[in-house]
Scaffold this active site. Structure first.
Site, PDB file in Angstrom:
ATOM      1  CG  ASN A   1      -1.758   1.232   1.363  1.00  0.00           C
ATOM      2  OD1 ASN A   1      -1.824   2.039   0.426  1.00  0.00           O
ATOM      3  ND2 ASN A   1      -2.398   1.412   2.501  1.00  0.00           N
ATOM      4  CD1 TRP A   2       3.533   1.107  -3.004  1.00  0.00           C
ATOM      5  CD2 TRP A   2       3.234   2.252  -4.918  1.00  0.00           C
ATOM      6  NE1 TRP A   2       4.137   0.402  -4.013  1.00  0.00           N
ATOM      7  CE2 TRP A   2       3.964   1.080  -5.204  1.00  0.00           C
ATOM      8  CE3 TRP A   2       2.923   3.120  -5.962  1.00  0.00           C
ATOM      9  CZ2 TRP A   2       4.402   0.767  -6.486  1.00  0.00           C
ATOM     10  CZ3 TRP A   2       3.355   2.807  -7.247  1.00  0.00           C
ATOM     11  CH2 TRP A   2       4.085   1.644  -7.505  1.00  0.00           C
ATOM     12  CE  LYS A   3      -0.192   3.307   4.743  1.00  0.00           C
ATOM     13  NZ  LYS A   3      -0.042   3.404   6.187  1.00  0.00           N
TER      14      LYS A   3
ATOM     15  CD  GLU B   1      -3.376  -2.303   7.558  1.00  0.00           C
ATOM     16  OE1 GLU B   1      -2.227  -2.471   7.138  1.00  0.00           O
ATOM     17  OE2 GLU B   1      -4.089  -1.354   7.217  1.00  0.00           O
TER      18      GLU B   1
ATOM     19  CD  GLU C   1      -2.795   5.634   6.678  1.00  0.00           C
ATOM     20  OE1 GLU C   1      -2.822   5.602   5.433  1.00  0.00           O
ATOM     21  OE2 GLU C   1      -1.847   5.153   7.345  1.00  0.00           O
TER      22      GLU C   1
ATOM     23  CG  HIS D   1      -5.894   2.016   5.242  1.00  0.00           C
ATOM     24  ND1 HIS D   1      -5.395   2.988   6.077  1.00  0.00           N
ATOM     25  CD2 HIS D   1      -4.903   1.107   5.079  1.00  0.00           C
ATOM     26  CE1 HIS D   1      -4.145   2.666   6.398  1.00  0.00           C
ATOM     27  NE2 HIS D   1      -3.823   1.535   5.797  1.00  0.00           N
TER      28      HIS D   1
ATOM     29  N   GLY E   1       2.518   2.652  10.803  1.00  0.00           N
ATOM     30  CA  GLY E   1       3.458   3.760  10.606  1.00  0.00           C
ATOM     31  C   GLY E   1       4.219   4.171  11.850  1.00  0.00           C
TER      32      GLY E   1
ATOM     33  N   GLY F   1       2.858  -0.904   4.396  1.00  0.00           N
ATOM     34  CA  GLY F   1       2.897   0.505   4.028  1.00  0.00           C
ATOM     35  C   GLY F   1       4.327   0.947   3.778  1.00  0.00           C
ATOM     36  N   GLY F   2       4.915   1.609   4.765  1.00  0.00           N
ATOM     37  CA  GLY F   2       6.245   2.226   4.627  1.00  0.00           C
ATOM     38  C   GLY F   2       7.293   1.343   3.972  1.00  0.00           C
TER      39      GLY F   2
ATOM     40  CB  SER G   1       5.331  -1.447  12.212  1.00  0.00           C
ATOM     41  OG  SER G   1       4.917  -0.106  12.446  1.00  0.00           O
TER      42      SER G   1
END
Ligand code: 13P
Length: 250
Positions: free
Chosen positions: A9-11, A166, A97, A95, A172, A232-233, A211
């Site tokens: 997930n590149w966001k 999640e 976010e 999600h 993150g 993610g990251g 994470s």
């Protein structure tokens, strides 16, 4: 046997040229079938270029969000029908976010899940408790509610549905869940799915996200009820992402 699914997930990262460069590298790495389903979730802007590059490549494509109405006066929104048109297979629904920063509630998330299924796309329903809920011993209560409302509008078998567990406090932050806690939650989610969907529930994959990094991925991906990761990251670098994919090989 559930084939593990590892997703990037590149966001809100990467321009179109950056997305192309990433995917060219990933395609080089993904030449051999890893025995793992690999999916990338670029921004909407990069979806057409990604779809063209990934044609015939064993890497799937997903949208990070989609509006449940097929069309209408929803400035700035992109519909499930519009992403379906681009060769997208998966849609992230709910999600944390989107829930936290864009005010999405469980009812809207449920409509997205249902719309995705109606258009032949596979929803990835994201669930997870906030830190206060975990501290109060109410983590399952939160996840149970999100499952209940997120899947409430679904009629029939949810083809391709994936659940991403999640925990909000792990996203993150560099602080992943304890693997034993992730396993316990994945097991409860699976029992919930079996109760709701019968034998079909057994085939629904449950990912862990929050994470996940190359150096902790195997701890999660070797858990009996965790069938993949939503990253993610650490997914922003194709080599780091590929290292995580490799950890999912059984
Ligand atoms: P991080 O891997 O950066 O914690 O993000 C997880 C996530 O939100 C994936 O959807």
């Amino acid at each position: 046997m559930r084939i593990p699914i590892v997703a990037a997930n590149w966001k809100m990262h990467k321009t179109v040229p950056e997305a192309r460069a990433y995917l060219e590298r990933l395609i080089g790495l993904a030449g051999r079938d890893p025995g793992v389903e690999v999916v990338v979730f670029p921004s909407f802007t990069a979806l057409p270029a990604a779809a063209a590059l990934l044609e015939g490549v064993p890497v799937g494509l997903g949208a990070q969000d989609a509006h449940p109405e097929p069309a209408g006066a929803y400035t700035g929104a992109v519909s499930v029908a519009q992403v379906a048109d681009l060769g997208v297979r998966y849609v992230l629904c709910g999600h944390s976010e989107r829930r936290k920063l864009f005010g999405e509630d469980d009812a809207l998330v449920g409509r997205k899940v249902r719309a995705a299924l109606e258009y032949g796309l596979a929803p990835i329903l994201c669930v997870g408790e906030a830190l206060e809920e975990r501290r109060a011993g109410r983590a399952w209560e939160a996840v149970d509610r999100q499952l209940d409302r997120g899947l409430g509008p679904v009629e029939g078998d949810p083809d391709g549905l994936v659940i991403a567990y999640e925990p909000v406090w792990a996203i993150g932050t560099g602080v992943a869940a304890q693997p034993a806690d992730a396993q316990e939650m994945a097991d409860r989610i699976r029992r919930w799915l079996r109760e709701r969907f019968g034998a079909v529930g057994d085939a629904i994959r449950v990912q862990y996200g929050g994470s996940v990094k190359p150096d902790n991925a195997r701890e999660f991906l070797s858990l009996p009820d965790v069938d993949g990761a939503l990253v993610g990251g650490a997914s922003l670098d194709p080599d780091a992402f590929w290292a995580i994919v490799q950890s999912a090989r059984r």
